[in-house]
Design an enzyme around this catalytic site. Structure first.
Site, short mmCIF file in Angstrom:
data_model
loop_
_atom_site.label_atom_id
_atom_site.label_comp_id
_atom_site.label_asym_id
_atom_site.label_seq_id
_atom_site.Cartn_x
_atom_site.Cartn_y
_atom_site.Cartn_z
N HIS A 57 -21.20 20.62 7.88
CA HIS A 57 -20.96 19.47 6.99
C HIS A 57 -19.70 18.70 7.41
CE1 HIS A 57 -21.17 17.53 2.91
NE2 HIS A 57 -19.86 17.42 3.10
N GLU A 58 -18.60 19.42 7.58
CA GLU A 58 -17.35 18.74 7.92
C GLU A 58 -17.41 18.16 9.34
OE1 GLU A 58 -15.60 18.06 5.47
OE2 GLU A 58 -16.39 19.57 4.08
N HIS A 116 -18.83 14.74 8.98
CA HIS A 116 -17.79 13.76 8.60
C HIS A 116 -16.93 13.41 9.83
CE1 HIS A 116 -18.27 13.48 4.26
NE2 HIS A 116 -18.17 14.78 4.08
N GLU A 162 -20.72 10.66 3.17
CA GLU A 162 -21.48 11.84 2.76
C GLU A 162 -22.84 11.87 3.46
OE1 GLU A 162 -20.05 14.12 1.10
OE2 GLU A 162 -21.66 15.41 0.34
#
Lengths: 499, 499
Positions: free
Chosen positions: A267-268, A271, A297
């Site tokens: 997830h990170e 980003h 997101e």
């Protein structure tokens, strides 16, 4: 270049530097700061933020904005026009808030946060309710400040949404979310009635140091460049941009939940890929950031879910994972692992929800905060309203405030309004975005089976990342999909995957 | 409290916060910043420094200084008087420099630094000489700015010394240093003629991770509080204060030089003890810092040499060290270790010098930079002058510029003038200070044999640390010793220890 434009750029570059210095202070606070550094760090962050704010509302800057406002569009490059639009937006929003208000509001939120920690420990919403009432009043006052002189906004939450996700309104999102809910509720009901896959192995012990090794390896192998970033451990995972060549991620390790670290890392990384993929021409300028909370997101969720929970992804990575954690996963097949990490089950806690139920959690919060702001829900009635909605949408009812309306920090730390819609915007656009990528490059899934993400990276860079904040969210969504933000591709993705 | 005084304190607290934010940015850059973060970090640091400078030269601040200047001393507390004195001093010094000059000078120094790195690699002073000539001109210009309106200063280096070591002048220091040199040169000659102790074991391999363990343990056991700080690895060791409860040290590990890490850890702990021991009433104010470069160095050198190279210290710590590095030290007795770490030998490199010869290195630099500034030495003649002085004072002659006048970064990074005296002031005062502590508490050496430093810590806190920047260096020296800064206790200490 026009001298006024040049001065304006220099001023905004300084503002951006100060904001990024704040990010360094936050990163350090979350990673390596010694225990007793807290008090002075809080003051330091407030001071640097204030310095940035002072530069933003400086009358000289207002003068430069006026002067550059007279430049004909035709004389400016696309980047310059985008810069001026964003600069004006930031100035106007900052100067609408009376000086002193922000400090008072932050002070209140800092106190509220402490009380919330207590309330959660005591499992008693009433402890923090008077503070939340004040927060709602502050958040309404903020709406009024922003609303002054505007006519387009019809709901007090609109200006808050505008802050995080420019161009979106409460009404539009309510319509969109209603469509989504109509599809999700029956889908969840149907999936809940099915037999459950095996998940016992997901809570088997995996030592911290082995997890750190694997997560660094995993980040590198999906394309995260450690010359331009690093991964550290924190209580809550996050990504932070400290410079064009310094975009860091953090993750959380749970020794009896291997997936926690894996999916927060992916997830990170999502980003970080966004920030690392911006056009170099926007480096160090206010354009050099992702364009909104929701779009950001979408990029993290695309990697976490569309990519990271796919069968293709694990066809490549599972043998590595299994070899690295042979004690925990030796007796688990790829198919069992894939089904285990994609188990769907209505639950009470948003951050632990699967990708099917997740948006139901978000939309409950979105509706409630809009009602708190427009006065159709009183703070004292919040726990009941929360629990009723959980029962209606997810078929589960919290038996305590800690498992209910006290679970998320947002309202007790940041304020009420515009706090949650970005999560669902992100999920919806991640599906639209991935669909568009697959349409352009149908070979992407096959490449993932080989552990090759280069086509996907290039497509995202070209179609999303390079625009930075030069395109506002809806402009970007249109450019990528040819349509507005829609729930259809997301629902179609879920049905394809789960039915 | 007087409103003007309150406002002034608030403004200086912000300036202090911004300066400490710069320290966080530097710490991060030296420890964990990814490789590609350099460019944006440089800009960020410059911007935050500029914001601090702008606040310092703000006309509103000048007005508050004038207003508070009218308050009668009798109405102010001692801390308030000390604050106003320091605040005025910082304002006056900052406002004497024309805006733009500092940026130009920093720009020049940044370029010079790059050229120096090359020159050192090429072992050729001529490469960097034209840059150094410009640096001398800039440094003279700085003297002239500071000198404007002052009559007390007789040498162009005076304002530079005043910056680092307030209240000291070139003339005073020349007299003091001449005394010291008169004692040191024959002492070094005598010690050089003696037979050398065994030192083979000092270059035996000690693995990095084992060293890190030991150094953390050592720091803790001499009193460094890891709740209020941390130790990390950097290329050059340093101490940095990021908050009253956040004072960090860094060290350097050399796998074939155990002493490098040990003495740099003890040295930086000495700096940290000073900052951690300040009075809490000065927290977050400009008084809450060590009072000068020289006094700071006295505290680090006191721990490094008076304590850390003493027989008592190692009587306690050597068995632990030996057990931890049994392969390297198994066959080395305490006495051999003690003599090995205190070996005296004239050498070419300042940073590797023992405590007897060290100040000779410093005084050579002090004299040379004063001559460069007053024009009695030309830049082109620097290498020869340097080499001649080494031969005269230390009996060794550099065979190359890299081993000579290119070895220290100071003139090629910070400027010429006032760069070195602090090291010798520190050494001299460390001896005066330790002598005073022993006079008050003759049991300190006996306690060190037990690994107990509490009496020494308390004495330093009470007599040095608590004053922060409230006392200027000479006031502090007087209060501690009843005398001026003197070389006698230092020379007496050396003779006692080495003869």
């Amino acid at each position: 270049m026009y001298p006024a434009l040049q001065s304006l750029k220099a001023r905004f570059a300084e503002i951006d530097d100060l904001r990024r210095a704040v990010s360094v202070l936050h990163w350090d606070m979350s990673t390596y700061m010694p225990q007793d550094g807290t008090a002075s760090r809080g003051r330091m962050i407030a001071t640097v933020e204030k310095a940035a704010h002072e530069k933003l509302i400086d009358p000289a800057l207002a003068g430069l904005l006026e002067e550059t406002g007279a430049l004909p569009d035709a004389m400016l490059s696309a980047d310059e026009r985008a810069f001026l639009r964003l600069a004006r937006r930031q100035f106007v929003r900052a100067s609408k808030i009376p000086s002193g208000f922000k400090a008072e509001f932050f002070q209140h939120m800092a106190e509220t946060y402490e009380v919330w920690v207590q309330a959660r420990k005591l499992n008693d919403f009433k402890v923090v309710a008077p503070f939340l009432e004040k927060t709602v009043a502050y958040s309404r006052a903020l709406s009024d400040f922003f609303n002054a002189g505007e006519t387009a906004w019809t709901h007090p939450m609109d200006p808050h949404i505008e802050d995080a996700d420019p161009g979106m309104t409460t009404t539009d999102l309510k319509t969109l979310f209603a469509d989504l809910r109509r599809d999700l509720v029956p889908l969840v009901r149907e999936l809940s009635s099915r037999s459950k896959p095996r998940t016992d192995f997901l809570s088997r012990a995996c030592p911290k140091s082995r997890q750190v090794e694997f997560l660094n390896w995993l980040a590198r192998n999906i394309g995260y460049d450690f010359n331009r970033g690093r991964q550290d451990l924190t209580h809550h995972p996050f990504m932070t941009k400290l410079g064009a060549g310094d975009v860091r991620i953090t993750t959380r390790i749970n020794e009896t939940n291997l997936c926690d670290g894996i999916f927060s890392t992916i997830h990170e990384c999502g980003h970080a890929f966004y920030e690392l993929g911006l056009s170099p021409s926007q480096d160090g300028t206010i354009l050099g950031h992702g364009t909104s909370a929701g779009i950001h997101e979408s990029q993290s969720r695309l990697w976490e879910n569309q990519v990271g929970r796919s069968r293709e992804f694990w066809t490549y990575f599972y043998p590595h994972l299994q070899a690295h954690f042979s004690e925990a996963l030796g007796d688990v097949s790829l198919e069992e692992f894939y089904c285990g990490i994609n188990r769907v089950e209505p639950s009470l806690i948003r951050t632990e929800a699967d990708e099917v139920t997740y948006n139901l959690h978000v939309m409950i919060r979105f509706d409630i905060e809009s009602q708190l702001l427009d006065g159709s829900l009183q703070v004292k009635d919040l726990p009941g309203a929360w629990n009723d909605r959980y029962e209606a949408d997810l078929g589960v009812r919290p038996s305590s405030d800690a498992q209910g309306c006290l679970q998320d920090v947002h309202w007790y730390y940041g304020g009420v309004g515009g706090m949650f819609q970005g999560y669902t915007i992100g999920n919806l656009f991640s599906a639209q975005c991935f669909e568009a990528a697959l349409e352009a490059h149908p070979e992407i899934p096959e490449a993932m089976i080989q552990g090759n993400f280069s086509t996907l990276h290039s497509w995202l860079k070209e179609n999303i990342y390079q625009y930075g904040s030069g395109l506002f969210p809806q402009e970007l969504i249109h450019r990528v999909t040819g349509h507005d933000l829609s729930s259809k591709p997301f629902v179609a993705y879920l049905k394809r995957k789960y039915l």
